[in-house]
Design a protein around this motif. Structure first.
Motif, mmCIF file in Angstrom:
data_model
loop_
_atom_site.group_PDB
_atom_site.id
_atom_site.type_symbol
_atom_site.label_atom_id
_atom_site.label_comp_id
_atom_site.label_asym_id
_atom_site.label_seq_id
_atom_site.Cartn_x
_atom_site.Cartn_y
_atom_site.Cartn_z
ATOM 1 N N VAL A 52 -21.865 92.368 81.572
ATOM 2 C CA VAL A 52 -22.558 92.220 80.284
ATOM 3 C C VAL A 52 -23.032 90.782 80.098
ATOM 4 O O VAL A 52 -24.163 90.535 79.678
ATOM 5 C CB VAL A 52 -21.653 92.651 79.114
ATOM 6 N N PHE A 53 -22.186 89.828 80.422
ATOM 7 C CA PHE A 53 -22.502 88.410 80.239
ATOM 8 C C PHE A 53 -23.745 88.011 81.032
ATOM 9 O O PHE A 53 -24.575 87.241 80.550
ATOM 10 C CB PHE A 53 -21.305 87.566 80.679
ATOM 11 N N SER A 54 -23.890 88.550 82.233
ATOM 12 C CA SER A 54 -25.026 88.181 83.079
ATOM 13 C C SER A 54 -26.282 88.983 82.764
ATOM 14 O O SER A 54 -27.400 88.510 82.989
ATOM 15 C CB SER A 54 -24.662 88.365 84.560
ATOM 16 N N SER A 55 -26.127 90.179 82.218
ATOM 17 C CA SER A 55 -27.270 91.065 81.994
ATOM 18 C C SER A 55 -27.889 90.941 80.611
ATOM 19 O O SER A 55 -29.107 91.079 80.451
ATOM 20 C CB SER A 55 -26.854 92.529 82.213
ATOM 21 N N LEU A 56 -27.071 90.664 79.603
ATOM 22 C CA LEU A 56 -27.565 90.673 78.227
ATOM 23 C C LEU A 56 -28.683 89.662 77.962
ATOM 24 O O LEU A 56 -29.680 90.006 77.319
ATOM 25 C CB LEU A 56 -26.409 90.460 77.250
ATOM 26 N N PRO A 57 -28.574 88.408 78.434
ATOM 27 C CA PRO A 57 -29.674 87.461 78.176
ATOM 28 C C PRO A 57 -31.018 87.926 78.721
ATOM 29 O O PRO A 57 -32.059 87.663 78.131
ATOM 30 C CB PRO A 57 -29.202 86.181 78.882
ATOM 31 N N HIS A 58 -31.000 88.640 79.846
ATOM 32 C CA HIS A 58 -32.235 89.170 80.424
ATOM 33 C C HIS A 58 -32.735 90.370 79.617
ATOM 34 O O HIS A 58 -33.943 90.532 79.417
ATOM 35 C CB HIS A 58 -32.015 89.581 81.875
ATOM 36 N N LEU A 59 -31.806 91.199 79.155
ATOM 37 C CA LEU A 59 -32.192 92.394 78.417
ATOM 38 C C LEU A 59 -32.892 92.055 77.114
ATOM 39 O O LEU A 59 -33.897 92.683 76.764
ATOM 40 C CB LEU A 59 -30.960 93.262 78.127
ATOM 41 N N ILE A 60 -32.410 91.052 76.382
ATOM 42 C CA ILE A 60 -33.010 90.773 75.076
ATOM 43 C C ILE A 60 -34.414 90.192 75.205
ATOM 44 O O ILE A 60 -35.178 90.171 74.247
ATOM 45 C CB ILE A 60 -32.137 89.827 74.221
ATOM 46 N N GLU A 61 -34.775 89.744 76.408
ATOM 47 C CA GLU A 61 -36.136 89.266 76.635
ATOM 48 C C GLU A 61 -37.079 90.410 76.963
ATOM 49 O O GLU A 61 -38.291 90.265 76.911
ATOM 50 C CB GLU A 61 -36.142 88.232 77.761
ATOM 51 N N ASN A 62 -36.501 91.570 77.310
ATOM 52 C CA ASN A 62 -37.307 92.755 77.598
ATOM 53 C C ASN A 62 -36.448 93.987 77.313
ATOM 54 O O ASN A 62 -35.744 94.490 78.188
ATOM 55 C CB ASN A 62 -37.778 92.772 79.050
ATOM 56 N N LEU A 63 -36.515 94.466 76.080
ATOM 57 C CA LEU A 63 -35.657 95.570 75.659
ATOM 58 C C LEU A 63 -35.990 96.885 76.347
ATOM 59 O O LEU A 63 -35.212 97.838 76.282
ATOM 60 C CB LEU A 63 -35.755 95.743 74.139
ATOM 61 N N ASP A 64 -37.132 96.936 77.020
ATOM 62 C CA ASP A 64 -37.509 98.159 77.735
ATOM 63 C C ASP A 64 -37.025 98.167 79.176
ATOM 64 O O ASP A 64 -37.299 99.115 79.920
ATOM 65 C CB ASP A 64 -39.035 98.323 77.725
ATOM 66 N N ASN A 65 -36.306 97.124 79.578
ATOM 67 C CA ASN A 65 -35.804 97.036 80.945
ATOM 68 C C ASN A 65 -34.632 97.999 81.119
ATOM 69 O O ASN A 65 -33.498 97.713 80.739
ATOM 70 C CB ASN A 65 -35.363 95.599 81.250
ATOM 71 N N LEU A 66 -34.920 99.145 81.707
ATOM 72 C CA LEU A 66 -33.921 100.206 81.825
ATOM 73 C C LEU A 66 -32.757 99.787 82.724
ATOM 74 O O LEU A 66 -31.602 100.146 82.465
ATOM 75 C CB LEU A 66 -34.568 101.481 82.375
ATOM 76 N N LYS A 67 -33.052 99.008 83.752
ATOM 77 C CA LYS A 67 -31.986 98.570 84.670
ATOM 78 C C LYS A 67 -30.997 97.663 83.944
ATOM 79 O O LYS A 67 -29.784 97.783 84.140
ATOM 80 C CB LYS A 67 -32.606 97.828 85.864
ATOM 81 N N ARG A 68 -31.505 96.756 83.120
ATOM 82 C CA ARG A 68 -30.617 95.874 82.362
ATOM 83 C C ARG A 68 -29.832 96.665 81.320
ATOM 84 O O ARG A 68 -28.654 96.392 81.068
ATOM 85 C CB ARG A 68 -31.420 94.765 81.685
ATOM 86 N N ARG A 69 -30.464 97.632 80.685
ATOM 87 C CA ARG A 69 -29.750 98.472 79.721
ATOM 88 C C ARG A 69 -28.630 99.239 80.420
ATOM 89 O O ARG A 69 -27.532 99.392 79.888
ATOM 90 C CB ARG A 69 -30.704 99.442 79.022
ATOM 91 N N GLU A 70 -28.924 99.706 81.608
ATOM 92 C CA GLU A 70 -27.905 100.421 82.375
ATOM 93 C C GLU A 70 -26.727 99.503 82.697
ATOM 94 O O GLU A 70 -25.558 99.900 82.588
ATOM 95 C CB GLU A 70 -28.505 100.954 83.678
ATOM 96 N N SER A 71 -27.011 98.265 83.064
ATOM 97 C CA SER A 71 -25.954 97.311 83.395
ATOM 98 C C SER A 71 -25.081 97.008 82.177
ATOM 99 O O SER A 71 -23.852 96.997 82.265
ATOM 100 C CB SER A 71 -26.564 96.007 83.936
#
Length: 201
Positions: free
Chosen positions: A50-69
């Motif tokens: 979560v710590f590594s994925s969340l900063p990337h996810l909030i920059e692109n909320l449609d990133n399904l791979k990051r949401r999955e992580s």
């Protein structure tokens, strides 16, 4: 079933709050007195994902791979929580949520750095293992940097909480003894008051 497509319509604020909640879960489960080797494995892995994925996810909320992580990391954190326990930061988030509508995950996120700092000052060592940090203060610094980037508030004032609310909030928090007694160092109601005082200007 962990299906990240079901979260695609989840707005940014709710996405962040849920993810921060899982960080609180994994962190407090890792250091809880009831923690064990299996719980620590799940909490460590859940935290790092979560710590590594969340900063990337909030920059692109449609990133399904990051949401999955983030979803998978939160799931691992939940396993650790169920097999270990929670702590003061999670407990503090309940009364501020009930009385002032502070989102649960955000509330825990605002409280967590102060709880960690309190434990470090009281001599606890062990947080650094969650991120392979040089020491616990280094871990705390990385956590604060991440929270700043994500937009976790540093105080409770924006929710209408004032100094004169500390007495009531502390009393209700301390009544959640199941979480309080799991803290790795003893924590008194006065300590709880001091923690609230740090995050209420």
């Amino acid at each position: 079933i962990l299906d990240p497509e079901l979260t695609l319509s989840c707005p940014k604020a709710a996405t962040i709050s849920a993810a921060i909640d899982s960080i609180v879960h994994s962190t407090e489960a890792f250091v809880a007195l009831k923690s064990n080797s299996m719980a620590k494995i799940f909490s460590k892995q859940g935290f790092r994902i979560v710590f590594s994925s969340l900063p990337h996810l909030i920059e692109n909320l449609d990133n399904l791979k990051r949401r999955e992580s983030v979803m998978y990391g939160a799931f691992l954190s939940a396993i650790s929580l169920m097999n270990s326990g929670t702590g003061p930061a999670a407990a503090m988030s309940y009364p501020i949520g009930v009385h002032f509508s502070v989102p649960h995950g955000i509330g825990g996120g605002i409280c967590l750095p102060s709880v960690i700092n309190h434990n470090i000052k009281k001599g606890y060592k062990g947080y650094s293992q969650l991120l392979k940090s040089d020491n616990d203060l280094s871990f705390l610094k990385k956590l604060k940097t991440c929270f700043d980037f994500i937009g976790v508030p540093k105080s409770l004032n924006q929710y209408g909480i004032e100094k004169n609310d500390i007495e009531m909030l502390s009393k209700e928090t301390y009544e959640l003894s199941g979480a309080i007694v799991q803290n790795p160092v003893q924590i008194s109601i006065q300590n709880i008051k001091n923690l609230y005082d740090e995050i209420i200007d």
